[in-house]
Design an enzyme around this catalytic site. Structure first.
Site, short mmCIF file in Angstrom:
data_model
loop_
_atom_site.label_atom_id
_atom_site.label_comp_id
_atom_site.label_asym_id
_atom_site.label_seq_id
_atom_site.Cartn_x
_atom_site.Cartn_y
_atom_site.Cartn_z
N SER A 291 0.92 -1.14 -0.07
CA SER A 291 0.00 0.02 -0.05
C SER A 291 0.90 1.32 0.02
O SER A 291 2.04 1.06 0.24
CB SER A 291 -0.76 0.12 1.37
N ASP A 292 0.32 2.30 -0.21
CA ASP A 292 1.11 3.44 -0.22
C ASP A 292 0.87 4.10 1.23
O ASP A 292 0.34 3.30 1.96
CB ASP A 292 0.54 4.72 -1.22
#
Length: 734
Positions: A291-292
């Site tokens: 994920s960011d």
């Protein structure tokens, strides 16, 4: 004697029995002679649920120099942690923490250390948007290889790069991090980056794992605002935004980062179609998705998850294996497994993907980074040469009225503007561990380039922004004494990049005002621009006799600029993104689709044409294009088609020319852009020399198109091959 022999034999048997027992107790997963998948299976069988979830968790380590990430210091790094974002410059801290993981955890699984190495680690190169203007993917591959070498020797195994978001709105600060507005350009340079970072094998010396980001459609953010909603049709997703990622996966990219944006109502972090159906099932990607920063927890803000626990369930089941920074997986995955909302098989598949990258990187065999002195890690002579060459080829000559450049006869030069002595702004927003002290300023570079050949007079002129005009007086005084004015304007270092959206892409009024006052002096003005996005130059362009776009060119960018100003270097850069006439034209890009009325629908108050289009860039020499010559004008499916054009250097100096090959399909069951870039090639051509450029057309790939499911189709009919202002018709028949 017999007793002695028996005793010796007994000792021999005992010793070998102990040795054999020791061999037998070495776990399969630690045996490098055994195939990786078997080692992973063995390790998974030994792991508890708790240990598995730790492998899907990422924290941070060290000092975070990215002001957009609010980092909470991790006092004690868990020995079982899967990954750490590493903010330090040297391997010492990494090795201490890695030792804890190897020696103090039950299974001794090494940690994966990641870092944002976007355009260099310590040897800083031009920003990717500038790199694309070089149209030299081989040079970009070399730059990424240098970045990998410096990062690896400093304790980093994995970079969150390349960013291959197709971006067409200069107000979005992250245009600086990608390769511009065109799908093919992002694909080609994305593949070059992956090859540079990863080499032939992740286990190769001084290679690191790449990460394609941000998957997907992030560059279409509404109004150029970061982190916001994007509306992208499924068909446009396939013809515009997906191609760079598909190319990157085929090139072997180890990992992928999911995007922040909400795509058509389904955030990228929980988008099963893109993450599972396309990435994992259709493309068979065996690496993992991270994920960011805080993106899982932010699903609550986006309105798709009512709690962090629900966000963890949604992101994980959608195909995001590693949770960056917000701890949602660590807090809730064990509970979700016990509740039956996530299966152990799903956990095992995710952990397998993470472990696979660790094994392929050789971390189980070589968990520690050898410590060497900085002079053997950073800023090596050959690395700086790559930085210089890439800067040279990234600079774009946008205007050169009456061949004002290069500077041959001018003896008194006025150097004015906030960029002239500023080193930090030349580094760019994602400059990793780059230091201003490593940078040669424009002033210093000109002094070195021209030595005692000219009188260089400097004045600050004005700051990047504000209303203080007190320095105008000094600038006007030296301008009156000079033969020519070099006006250095642009953006601050952090005006582009993440969370750097701007409502206008014009430079602040104070800079335009300085240019206007200098114009009144009556001396020629060479406008030198350092920035991380396309700019609105509608007021500055008429005031300038020549314009050089140097972007944020890295540590050696000023020296490259000086060489171009002196004529030692012939500029060869061409724009990878359109410069609009004004912000009111956004979005404006070359491969738009046709309008309903060909002679109406234009702006009534300004031109509808860009100031500088995609692919635009001048040279100090002249190139004459011959006729486009196809190997056939009528072709059938499965046949090969070769297109050639000869280019002659008819000018007075040697130079490099990039030929862009476009195709146009005037009529299609799914409407297509007016033209589409399908190939480009750059060659160096000496004065009087002619070079042949060849485009080997693959009919399915280059003439075909995609529907909303991503299925390629090829229709019979007319197609056009376009080069410059020429075109040739090719007919596809049954």
């Amino acid at each position: 004697m017999r007793l002695l022999v028996v005793s010796i034999l007994h000792l021999y048997i005992c010793a070998h029995t102990v040795l054999w027992a020791q061999i037998q107790t070495v776990p399969v997963y630690k045996d490098h002679e055994i195939p990786v998948e078997e080692r992973i299976t063995d390790l998974l069988s030994e792991m508890t649920l708790e240990e598995k979830v730790w492998q899907l968790t990422q924290y941070t380590l060290g000092i975070n120099n990215n002001e957009n990430n609010i980092e909470k210091t991790v006092q004690e790094v868990p020995a079982e942690i899967g990954s750490l974002i590493y903010f330090e410059m040297g391997p010492e801290l990494r090795n201490r923490v890695q030792h804890q993981a190897i020696e103090n955890s039950r299974l001794g699984i090494p940690i994966l250390f990641g870092c944002d190495v976007i355009h260099g680690f310590r040897t800083i190169y031009p920003i990717p948007l500038g790199q694309a203007c070089s149209w030299n993917p081989e040079l970009v591959e070399k730059a990424c290889a240098v970045a990998a070498q410096e990062a690896k020797m400093s304790g980093v195994d994995w970079t969150f790069s390349p960013m291959i978001d197709v971006a067409r709105d200069g107000r979005w600060g992250r245009v600086a991090e990608g390769y511009g507005e065109d799908p093919l350009t992002n694909a080609v340079f994305g593949v070059a980056s992956v090859r540079g970072y990863q080499g032939n094998s992740l286990s190769d010396k001084n290679k690191i794992a790449a990460c394609l980001k941000h998957y997907i459609g992030y560059g279409a953010s509404e109004g150029g605002r970061d982190y916001v909603y994007t509306e992208v049709s499924r068909q446009t997703m396939w013809d515009t935004y997906i191609p760079p990622y598909e190319a990157g996966i085929k090139a072997g990219a180890a990992t992928v980062m999911s995007a922040f944006n909400n795509i058509n109502g389904i955030p990228a972090t929980v988008n099963k179609y893109t993450l599972v159906e396309v990435l994992k099932k259709r493309w068979k990607h065996l690496g993992f998705v991270v994920s960011d920063w805080d993106a899982v927890g932010q699903l609550v803000n986006q309105g798709v998850a009512e709690s962090r626990k629900e966000a963890a369930r949604m992101a994980f089941t959608a195909g995001v294996e590693m949770n960056m920074r917000d701890n949602c997986y660590r807090d809730y995955l064990p509970e979700l497994v016990k509740e039956g909302k996530i299966s152990l098989n799903q956990i095992d598949d995710a952990v397998r993907r993470v472990l696979r990258i660790k094994f392929e990187l050789g971390l189980f065999e070589h968990p520690y980074t050898p410590t060497v002195t900085e002079d053997k890690r950073y800023l090596l002579p050959e690395s700086k040469l790559v930085a210089m060459k890439l800067a040279e080829e990234s600079i774009v000559l946008l205007k050169n009225k009456k061949n004002m450049l290069p500077l041959f006869k001018q003896k008194k030069i006025a150097l004015i503007g906030p960029v002239a002595k500023n080193k930090g702004c030349l580094l760019g927003s994602w400059s990793a561990h780059g230091k201003s002290s490593d940078v040669t300023s424009i002033y210093e570079a000109l002094m070195l380039e021209f030595e005692n050949k000219i009188q260089l007079m400097y004045a600050f002129g004005c700051d990047f922004e504000g209303e203080d005009v007190l320095s105008f007086t000094e600038a006007l005084n030296i301008a009156k004494q000079a033969d020519i004015i070099l006006l250095c304007l642009g953006e601050k270092q952090r005006w582009s990049g993440e969370n750097a959206s701007r409502s206008t892409i014009a430079l602040p009024r104070i800079q335009e005002q300085l240019a206007l006052e200098l114009k009144k002096v009556g001396k020629p003005i060479v406008l030198i621009l350092s920035n991380g996005r396309p700019l609105d130059l509608s007021r500055l362009e008429p005031l300038s006799d020549a314009i050089l776009e140097i972007w944020q060119p890295g540590i050696n960018g000023a020296q490259a600029l000086a060489g171009i100003l002196s004529g030692r270097i012939n500029p060869s850069g061409k724009l990878s993104i359109t410069f609009p006439y004004s912000v009111g034209q956004i979005p404006i890009y070359y491969n738009r689709r046709k309008a309903a009325r060909w002679d109406q629908g234009f702006y009534m108050d300004i031109t509808s044409e860009p100031l500088f289009p995609f692919g635009y860039g001048l040279s100090y020499t002249e190139f004459k294009y011959g006729a486009i010559i196809p190997s056939a004008t009528t072709v059938k499916r499965g046949e090969k088609l070769l297109i050639e054009v000869c280019v002659t250097n008819t000018g007075k100096c040697d130079g490099a020319e990039t030929v862009h090959w476009f195709i146009s399909d005037p009529y299609c069951s799914v409407t297509r852009p007016v033209k589409e870039l399908k190939y480009f090639e750059k060659q160096f051509i000496r004065v009087g020399e002619t070079k042949t450029y060849r485009f080997e057309v693959d009919l399915e790939r280059d003439l075909g198109f995609v529907d909303e499911t991503g299925k390629r189709f090829l229709e019979t009919g007319e197609y056009y091959i376009l080069v410059g202002d020429q075109q040739v018709k090719v007919e596809l028949v049954d």
